[in-house]
Design a protein around this motif. Structure first.
Motif, short mmCIF file in Angstrom:
data_model
loop_
_atom_site.label_atom_id
_atom_site.label_comp_id
_atom_site.label_asym_id
_atom_site.label_seq_id
_atom_site.Cartn_x
_atom_site.Cartn_y
_atom_site.Cartn_z
N THR A 515 0.78 -1.26 0.07
CA THR A 515 0.13 -0.02 -0.02
C THR A 515 0.61 1.43 -0.06
O THR A 515 1.94 1.35 0.77
CB THR A 515 -1.06 -0.02 1.27
N ARG A 517 -0.50 4.48 -0.36
CA ARG A 517 -1.48 5.71 0.08
C ARG A 517 -2.52 5.19 0.70
O ARG A 517 -3.08 4.09 0.48
CB ARG A 517 -2.08 6.59 -1.14
N GLY A 518 -3.05 5.86 1.87
CA GLY A 518 -4.23 5.50 2.55
C GLY A 518 -4.03 4.78 3.71
O GLY A 518 -3.30 5.36 4.53
N SER A 519 -4.86 3.65 4.03
CA SER A 519 -4.82 3.06 5.39
C SER A 519 -4.66 1.63 5.27
O SER A 519 -4.96 0.93 4.29
CB SER A 519 -5.98 3.58 5.99
N THR A 549 -5.65 -0.10 1.38
CA THR A 549 -6.26 0.43 0.16
C THR A 549 -5.25 0.59 -0.73
O THR A 549 -4.68 1.48 -1.52
CB THR A 549 -6.53 2.19 0.75
N ARG A 605 -7.71 -0.70 -5.64
CA ARG A 605 -8.59 -0.42 -4.62
C ARG A 605 -8.09 -0.92 -3.56
O ARG A 605 -8.45 -0.23 -2.45
CB ARG A 605 -9.95 -0.60 -5.08
#
Ligand code: ADP
Length: 928
Positions: A515, A517-519, A549, A605
């Motif tokens: 991942t 970016r994001g969480s 994500t 996603r």
């Protein structure tokens, strides 16, 4: 009668039959005149010889008797009955046939005298008459028979001795055809040809079965009258039909039996063979005839087994799959698996046994081959497993040395770039170690050697530790890491805590790795709440979900990801490092916990990896501060219940740092590898311990025999004498010296298998530390095994005196622990430690004091427990130890002790501040 009277010119006459046996006369006929002249209405029909007078004399004399003057006196005359015609002249003769008197004839009242001529005439007449009578009688009889036979529905024939058919009844006509009288019987009964009636035994008639047209007849041939046969027939067509069909059925059954490729054997209740089929003949190598009547067990290579099976069968009625080893006439043995049932008649009487067998010789051979192959494979696998364990030990030892040296170099004042190089070296070393560990884990799972180690654990604590371990990684990539544990998840469960942590670390590590970016989000919740209510102990299915994500995984790549070595990107230019073992190890561990693991993912996603395992609830510990009203992770609320909160960098889990430096000890370190020895020696000396080194088991044994040590650290694999044997001998020696103190022994080993651990403990080793040595783990284990020792020391010295005692080397912050735990993020630690000193430490010590002063020890306990956790997090070992002692003192209602410890804690605060300043100063001068 009339002929006789006329021939002798008599007027009267009679004929009596005579029976020689009974000696009596029976009237046959009177002459009409007699009847006319007699006034007798009913003449006497029966006379006994002894009562007769003159007329019986013919019998007595067996010859003719003549009375020409009947009126004259005669001694024989008895007179005749009243009403009898008067006799004047009288002639009587016996009728003799084949020497037997069969009748008497009398004539009377001739005008002239009777003479021999009359006698002769009468004799001739009676002979002829008698013959006629005989024939008539015979014909009468015949007629009777013919009459009788006429209505007989079965054929009856009379056949002359030369074969001519003399007589046949309508049924015989129907069977043989009409107009057969006079024709030869030989064409239908050829057996009769050349035979005479007297050839047939009267008691055993000749029996013949003959087919006439479409009917079958059974004929009984007996000797008939004169020179003839009587032949009595009966229609046996139905019986023949039944016999034919029975024959057809039994032929069919027999061919079924014979066509069976499996052997079939019937035995009588004594075990004697009654019949066998072809397949059985082949297995026995003998003909049916040789086998019938023989004892079945005689042909079994293990007669005892055969007898046993037979007895079992007789008792149970049927048995299946019993083994038999049939010896062929040539000596070859065929292994059979027999199924047998009892044969009974309609009344349930046991007739014998029917056994059908299956030749399992080949099957057995295959089984045997398979067993051998399996043993071979197992041996190979064991050898491979041993090799891998050995290799991983060999590889881990130098890596551990490398990492240790790097740690030491990092704690020394670093110059310019060298610190960064060391960081890189340490990083490379750690990832190499992870790969080796993965391979070892995988090979152990594959070899079935890996065992789960089930213990009670705190789920929230586990989750906190795991999250704290990966927190740095997430922060470095600017990812948000969140953790949520559903409030319905029980606090304590039984399970393999370490392996659950391993799975979670794999999934979280991947989520962060893939991942950008994001969480990354970890959620723990009951999968099927309420299911556990009736189970004892209650169990529940717990679901762990790791969602990110990140880059996601294309659908076509998802299927095989849980297989070993499978990766989405296998190009040589791949962006991400990894062996492709993590998910397959995770899956196998989940499988071992009877759970399931799966993923859902969409490229671009993100991915969700989830697993469910069933765990039993463990009783919560009543007196520990880990009760729900006392959350032990106040700085990480996301772990204690929904809704989740984002974990922040200032909230590392306290449980993540479990080690603490024990008090100063005299330690014997037995380690043959110089780099490892130097690393551990330095670590121990840095922590204030006095250390003496041995390089093998013999030296260790000698040193332990002459000097007292508080603790022995024993490498297991050493030349000349291994650590395990040295430990065993030390324990032996101690046992031989009553009163001698028992020195705790800690094994240092690369072998981390549960069975190895069990073996070490059985030798008297107190605990193990896995190599490469994790300093925190080492200290924690040292603290544990020497706790008895410390307790004794504490008892001797009052706590107040501890206040005046010199501050141990572990005072302040433990930089070694900081370096390991915070993985190079020194400034982050410094920030955290500053905040700790400014806010956490004063607030918790104040909480303890006010609780103590108010007499609210529960409140004091909560503060002490929280302080202990936070001290661990920021690597303040002495403060952590003091807070831990305070928790113990509060539990024991020891206010004096608590007060002394509070003083010590407050005294530690400036040292902590100085330690922080020194570290920051050093770090600043090091250019970090
Ligand atoms: P490794 O990560 O060491 O390659 P794993 O068995 O842990 O091995 O993972 C196998 C493969 O699954 C990875 O190489 C990667 O392609 C894919 N994978 C695992 N987790 C994720 C994730 N969270 N997001 C995207 N891909 C993933």
């Amino acid at each position: 009668m009339n002929e006789a009277i006329a021939l002798t010119r008599s007027k009267l006459g009679y004929i009596y039959h005579y029976s020689e046996e009974r000696q009596e006369f029976i009237l046959h006929a009177w002459s009409r005149q007699v009847m006319e002249e007699c006034s007798l209405i009913k003449p006497q029909a029966c006379y006994e010889l002894k009562n007769t007078g003159a007329w019986g004399e013919a019998v007595r004399r067996r010859g003719p008797v003549i009375f020409n003057d009947f009126a004259a006196e005669h001694p024989l005359k008895k007179g005749y009955p009243a009403g009898h015609a008067a006799l004047v002249k009288f002639l009587t003769i016996p009728v003799i046939v084949e020497d037997r008197i069969v009748a008497v004839v009398g004539v009377a009242n001739k005008d002239e005298d009777y003479d021999d001529t009359d006698t002769m005439h009468l004799n001739l007449l009676m002979d002829a008459v008698w013959k006629v009578i005989g024939r008539l009688r015979a014909e009468e009889q015949l007629n009777e028979r013919a009459n009788f036979a006429r209505h007989n529905p079965a054929p009856v024939l009379r056949v002359a001795g030369d074969g001519r058919i003399l007589l046949l009844n309508p049924a015989a006509e129907e069977a043989l055809g009409a107009k057969r009288v006079g024709t030869s019987a030989y064409d239908i009964l050829p057996e009769l040809e050349g035979m005479q009636p007297e050839d047939i035994d009267p008691d055993a008639p000749l029996r013949l079965e003959i087919k006439l047209g479409d009917k079958w007849f059974a004929f009984a041939v007996v000797a008939g009258q004169g020179d003839s046969f009587f032949i009595y027939g009966s229609d046996i067509s139905l019986r023949k039909l039944a016999q034919e069909s029975l024959k057809a059925v039994s032929l069919y059954t027999r061919s079924l039996i014979e066509a069976n490729l499996d052997p079939m054997i019937t035995c009588d209740p004594d075990g004697l063979i009654m019949d066998v089929n072809k397949a059985a003949e082949e297995i026995f190598g003998r003909h049916r005839g040789e086998l019938i009547g023989q004892l079945f067990a005689r042909f079994d290579a293990n007669p005892e087994t055969a007898f046993g099976s037979f007895r079992g069968l007789m008792a149970q009625g049927s048995i299946t799959g019993f083994p038999a080893a049939i010896r062929h006439a040539s000596g070859k043995v065929t292994e059979l698996s027999l199924n047998a049932t009892l044969l009974r008649d309609q009344n349930g009487k046991i007739l014998g046994v029917l056994a059908t067998g299956r030749d399992i010789t080949k099957l057995k051979r295959i089984e045997e081959d398979l067993r051998r192959a399996k043993e071979g494979a197992e041996a190979a696998s064991r050898a491979k497993g041993d090799f891998l364990a050995n290799m991983s030990h060999e590889i881990r030892t130098p890596i551990s040395g490398l990492l240790g040296m790097i740690e030491l170099a990092k704690s020394a004042p670093a110059m310019d770039k060298s610190r960064e190089w060391l960081d890189l070296g340490a990083k490379a070393g750690r990832s190499l170690l992870r790969i080796v560990n993965d391979i070892l884990d995988y090979s152990q799972i594959e070899a079935g050697k890996l065992q789960l180690c089930v213990e009670a654990f705190d789920v929230r604590e586990l989750v906190s530790e795991v999250a704290a371990t990966v927190l740095m990684l997430a922060r470095e990539k600017g990812l948000e890491l969140s953790v949520a544990v559903d409030p319905d998840v029980p606090r304590r469960l039984f399970g393999d805590r370490g392996r659950l942590a391993q799975i979670l670390l794999n999934l979280l590590g991947n989520a962060i790795k893939y991942t950008d970016r994001g969480s990354v989000r970890l959620q723990v919740a009951p999968a099927r709440p309420g299911q556990s209510e009736n189970a004892l102990p209650p169990t529940l299915e717990l679901s762990f979900t790791v969602a990110d994500t990140g880059i996601g995984i294309p659908l076509d790549k998802q299927a095989g990801l849980f297989e070993p070595f499978s990766q989405v990107d296998i190009s040589s230019s791949k962006r991400f490092q990894g062996t492709g073992l993590g998910l397959s190890i995770s899956k196998r561990l989940v499988d071992m916990m009877d759970g399931s693991i799966w993923l859902e993912s969409e490229p671009g996603r993100g991915s969700v990896f989830a697993f469910i395992v069933r765990l039993a609830e463990a009783p919560s510990e009543p007196d520990t501060p880990d009760t729900p009203d006392m959350p032990d992770t106040p700085d990480m609320p996301g772990t204690s219940g929904m809704p989740d909160t984002t974990a922040t960098p200032d909230a590392p889990a306290p449980g993540a740092l479990r080690g603490r430096a024990p008090a100063e000890l005299d330690v014997l370190l037995a380690e043959d590898d110089p780099i490892n020895r130097k690393f551990i020696l330095t670590v121990l000396q840095d922590a204030g311990h006095r250390v003496i080194c041995a390089t093998n088991g013999i030296e260790a044994l000698a040193l332990a025999g002459t000097t007292h040590f508080d603790l022995i650290l024993m490498d297991i694999q050493m030349p000349t004498l291994g650590g395990d044997e040295a430990a065993r001998r030390i324990r032996e020696r101690e046992a031989g010296e009553p009163g001698a103190p028992r020195t705790p022994i800690l094994a240092l080993t690369a072998y981390a298998l549960p069975e190895d651990r069990a073996r070490f403990l059985s030798l008297g080793i107190d605990d193990c530390v896995t190599k490469p040595v994790d300093v925190n783990e080492l200290f924690a284990t040292m603290a544990q095994v020497t706790s008895n020792l410390r307790k004794t020391a504490n008892a001797k010295a009052p706590r107040a005196s501890a206040a005046q005692a010199e501050v141990p080397a572990a005072s302040g912050f433990d930089q070694t622990a900081v370096a390991r735990r915070f993985a190079g993020r020194f400034d982050f630690w410094a920030e955290l430690a500053g905040e700790f000193l400014e806010r956490s430490f004063p607030s918790h010590t104040a909480g303890m004091r006010s609780g103590m002063e108010r007499g609210d020890l529960n409140a004091a306990g909560k503060s002490a427990h929280t302080l202990k956790g936070v001290c661990g997090t920021v690597c303040a070992p002495l403060a952590e130890e003091l807070a831990a002692q305070a928790v113990i003192a509060i539990r024991g209602n020891d206010t004096a002790g608590l007060s002394a410890l509070l003083t010590l804690l407050e005294q530690e605060k400036p040292r902590l501040a100085a330690s922080l300043a020194a570290a920051v100063g050093k770090s600043g001068s090091g250019g970090d």
